[in-house]
Motif scaffolding. Sequence first.
Motif, PDB file in Angstrom:
ATOM      1  N   GLN A   7       0.816  -1.215   0.000  1.00  0.00           N
ATOM      2  CA  GLN A   7       0.000   0.000   0.000  1.00  0.00           C
ATOM      3  C   GLN A   7       0.852   1.269   0.000  1.00  0.00           C
ATOM      4  O   GLN A   7       0.590   2.195  -0.768  1.00  0.00           O
ATOM      5  N   SER A   8       1.859   1.328   0.831  1.00  0.00           N
ATOM      6  CA  SER A   8       2.693   2.521   0.908  1.00  0.00           C
ATOM      7  C   SER A   8       3.421   2.809  -0.406  1.00  0.00           C
ATOM      8  O   SER A   8       3.405   3.955  -0.881  1.00  0.00           O
ATOM      9  N   ASN A  11       0.881   4.285  -2.807  1.00  0.00           N
ATOM     10  CA  ASN A  11       0.542   5.675  -2.478  1.00  0.00           C
ATOM     11  C   ASN A  11       1.664   6.626  -2.889  1.00  0.00           C
ATOM     12  O   ASN A  11       1.408   7.710  -3.415  1.00  0.00           O
ATOM     13  N   THR A  12       2.902   6.203  -2.672  1.00  0.00           N
ATOM     14  CA  THR A  12       4.053   7.018  -3.063  1.00  0.00           C
ATOM     15  C   THR A  12       4.122   7.167  -4.574  1.00  0.00           C
ATOM     16  O   THR A  12       4.331   8.269  -5.092  1.00  0.00           O
ATOM     17  N   PHE A  14       1.674   6.928  -6.655  1.00  0.00           N
ATOM     18  CA  PHE A  14       0.558   7.762  -7.067  1.00  0.00           C
ATOM     19  C   PHE A  14       0.924   9.248  -6.956  1.00  0.00           C
ATOM     20  O   PHE A  14       0.740  10.020  -7.900  1.00  0.00           O
ATOM     21  N   SER A  15       1.453   9.639  -5.808  1.00  0.00           N
ATOM     22  CA  SER A  15       1.829  11.048  -5.593  1.00  0.00           C
ATOM     23  C   SER A  15       2.901  11.497  -6.572  1.00  0.00           C
ATOM     24  O   SER A  15       2.825  12.589  -7.142  1.00  0.00           O
ATOM     25  N   ASP A  68      -3.961   4.635  -9.605  1.00  0.00           N
ATOM     26  CA  ASP A  68      -5.124   5.196  -8.915  1.00  0.00           C
ATOM     27  C   ASP A  68      -6.175   4.117  -8.664  1.00  0.00           C
ATOM     28  O   ASP A  68      -6.768   4.052  -7.577  1.00  0.00           O
ATOM     29  N   VAL A  71      -4.994   2.029  -5.743  1.00  0.00           N
ATOM     30  CA  VAL A  71      -5.150   2.762  -4.481  1.00  0.00           C
ATOM     31  C   VAL A  71      -6.620   2.729  -4.051  1.00  0.00           C
ATOM     32  O   VAL A  71      -6.937   2.497  -2.876  1.00  0.00           O
ATOM     33  N   LYS A  75      -8.883   1.086  -0.622  1.00  0.00           N
ATOM     34  CA  LYS A  75      -9.908   1.787   0.159  1.00  0.00           C
ATOM     35  C   LYS A  75     -11.209   0.996   0.208  1.00  0.00           C
ATOM     36  O   LYS A  75     -11.935   1.048   1.196  1.00  0.00           O
TER      37      LYS A  75
END
Length: 115
Positions: A7-8, A11-12, A14-15, A68, A71, A75
């Motif tokens: 997950q981390s 997320n990284t 994605f950013s 995306d 991610v 959720k």
Amino acid sequence: MNYQQLQSPLNTEFSTLAEELKNKILLNSLVTDPEKIQNAELNDLIAMAKASFIPALFDTAMRLEKVDAAVCSFKLGMYGLCTDCEEEIEFGDLEQDPAQPRCKACREHSRYHHN
């Protein structure tokens, strides 16, 4: 399976990709006002990049769209399930590409029937 370790990095990525896409849109003069890019919806920027026919923008937009979706699947509690058949995606495949949306069988089927 322990998907949390993936997950981390997702997320990284994605950013990072979101910022990269914004910078590439500026560099290619698709939008000349940096403030408009910062305030734009990410989906609008992705659509703009995909429609630009600029390979680097297109590729970044496609990867961002895929990341995306992964991610979002975290959720929703659906991460690791194939988007086609809803069976589990092999953990090794997710380690190779944490944004992988399909199991091996569905990838092969898709490649065979849609190429």
